[in-house]
Design an enzyme around this catalytic site. Structure first.
Site, PDB file in Angstrom:
ATOM      1  N   ASP A  94       0.830  -1.209   0.000  1.00 17.84           N
ATOM      2  CA  ASP A  94       0.000   0.000   0.000  1.00 17.84           C
ATOM      3  C   ASP A  94       0.863   1.257   0.000  1.00 17.84           C
ATOM      4  O   ASP A  94       0.609   2.198  -0.759  1.00 17.84           O
ATOM      5  CB  ASP A  94      -0.891   0.016   1.246  1.00 17.84           C
ATOM      6  CG  ASP A  94      -2.243  -0.633   1.003  1.00 17.84           C
ATOM      7  OD1 ASP A  94      -2.799  -0.441  -0.082  1.00 17.84           O
ATOM      8  OD2 ASP A  94      -2.742  -1.316   1.907  1.00 17.84           O
ATOM      9  N   PHE A  95       1.881   1.283   0.852  1.00 19.57           N
ATOM     10  CA  PHE A  95       2.670   2.509   0.976  1.00 19.57           C
ATOM     11  C   PHE A  95       3.676   2.668  -0.155  1.00 19.57           C
ATOM     12  O   PHE A  95       3.971   3.792  -0.567  1.00 19.57           O
ATOM     13  CB  PHE A  95       3.327   2.575   2.351  1.00 19.57           C
ATOM     14  CG  PHE A  95       2.351   2.973   3.420  1.00 19.57           C
ATOM     15  CD1 PHE A  95       2.041   4.299   3.637  1.00 19.57           C
ATOM     16  CD2 PHE A  95       1.694   2.010   4.159  1.00 19.57           C
ATOM     17  CE1 PHE A  95       1.110   4.672   4.595  1.00 19.57           C
ATOM     18  CE2 PHE A  95       0.766   2.359   5.125  1.00 19.57           C
ATOM     19  CZ  PHE A  95       0.460   3.697   5.345  1.00 19.57           C
TER      20      PHE A  95
END
Length: 404
Positions: free
Chosen positions: A166-167
């Site tokens: 996600d990051f």
């Protein structure tokens, strides 16, 4: 010096982590970021039912303004499009095709505002055979190979503890947006950018891929525990201390000689078993036993002091409590204790980007749902309270902000 992105207006439709992190980085660089959520709030708000569940919402949405619109409602769409007319950037990470089916896809918005940068995040991309595959950080870790390469050889595939995909996706989405804004300075034209979490995470496998093409796998899963992912460096591991663990890595022969001196084993300098990295890799188990015997006799603090004194790359494995109170990150302004109106006294991050003369803005807490309706719609679009209430009654605007 003004913050680099002052004057840039961003409509952040993101949810959970990927797109909101890209919007967070823009807000920290001075952009006006309007977080637009459905009337029930984005999914991350629902984690408030679990103790501590609201903290990620607070982490990723500070310095944003809060607005709630129903984009499935014609009146909500009308208000959104009026904001698009003034915007520089739209960010979203809905499933591919969702915005298009609403008539709000990048083609429609760029036709309406040719200078717009439309940024879409996804798990597997907006095109290709996997575009409609449901994507979460865990499933992308599985699909991209991170889980297959994490863990121990005799154990099952293991996810990375943090939400790395996600990051990584959010960081790359920010990079794509900034690249497009830079190009717009030259062409005066906006564009459409998209980032897949799977694509962004692929390069993290560099060492394991090297081992694959080096022929070292021989049908054995490339899980190496805490050893180097390509089994190409030694020592490279996490070693036990009296009160925990310490990570030690040797990159150069100078590092190895200095480690031997720190261990009180200077007599082994030049030993043919350990003379070079290939020699040490060949005798990896023996190297690890040698280092483990030393680390086991000392505390983490003692080991950190000795490795620093001798110039050896090492760091104690710290607990979350220790990281939250890291003196260096607090001194640099990366971390800060704040009294947040929703989650209380907590540590929240600033931006990891440092630009000389442009420190991050003063902290503003993440907004409550629809908190800045009057500021955004009244101040930016000139909509009076009566007009806003008419949109609300038609179902296009979220609930009136009541102070919490």
């Amino acid at each position: 010096m003004a913050l680099p992105l002052e004057g840039i207006l961003v409509l952040d439709l993101g949810h959970i982590y990927q797109a909101p992190y890209a919007g967070f980085l823009m807000a920290q660089a001075g952009a006006t970021v309007i977080k637009i959520e459905p009337p029930t709030g984005e999914p991350l708000r629902r984690r408030a039912m679990v103790a501590g569940g609201s903290v990620p919402m607070a982490m990723l949405n500070s310095n944003k303004k809060g607005l709630s619109l129903d984009l499935k409602n014609p009146k909500g769409q009308e208000v959104f499009l009026r904001l698009v007319d003034k915007a520089d950037v739209v960010i979203e990470n809905f499933s591919p095709g969702v915005m298009g089916r609403l008539g709000l896809g990048h083609e429609a918005l760029l036709k309406r505002n040719p200078r717009l940068v439309y940024a879409a995040g996804s798990g597997y991309g907006q095109t290709g055979p996997d575009k409609d595959r449901l994507a979460m950080d865990l499933t992308v870790q599985a699909a991209v190979g991170i889980m297959h390469t994490t863990g121990y050889p005799d154990g099952p595939p293991t996810k990375a503890g943090p939400t790395v995909c996600d990051f990584l996706g959010g960081t790359h989405l920010y990079g794509a947006i900034m690249t497009a804004l830079f190009a717009r300075e030259r062409s005066d034209k906006g564009t459409y950018v998209e980032v897949a979490m799977q694509d962004a995470a692929y390069s993290t496998l560099a060492s394991a891929i090297g081992m694959h093409f080096g022929g070292q796998l021989k049908n054995v899963p490339p899980r190496t525990g805490n050893s180097h992912a390509g089994l190409a460096m030694a020592p490279y591991n996490v070693y036990p201390a009296k009160d925990g663990w310490i990570a030690i890595i040797v990159v150069t022969e100078g590092h190895w000689d200095r480690l031997l001196r720190a261990m009180g084993q200077a007599n082994l300098i030049g030993d043919e078993r350990f003379r070079s990295n290939p020699d040490r890799v060949k005798h990896m188990a023996e190297v690890d036993r040698l280092v483990t015997a030393w680390t086991s006799a000392h505390s983490r603090a003692e080991l950190e002091a000795l490795t620093r004194e001798h110039g050896v790359p090492a760091a104690p494995v710290r607990t979350l409590e220790e990281v939250l109170n890291d003196a260096g990150m607090h001194e640099r302004g990366m971390l800060r204790w704040v009294d947040h109106p929703e989650v209380g006294h907590v540590v929240l991050p600033s931006t990891p980007l440092r630009i000389e003369g442009a420190p991050p803005p003063a902290f503003a807490p993440s907004p409550f749902l629809n908190q800045h309706e009057a500021d955004v719609l009244g101040g930016l679009l000139g909509m009076g309270e009566q007009e806003r209430e008419a949109v609300r009654e038609a179902g296009g605007l979220g609930p009136r902000f009541s102070g919490r």
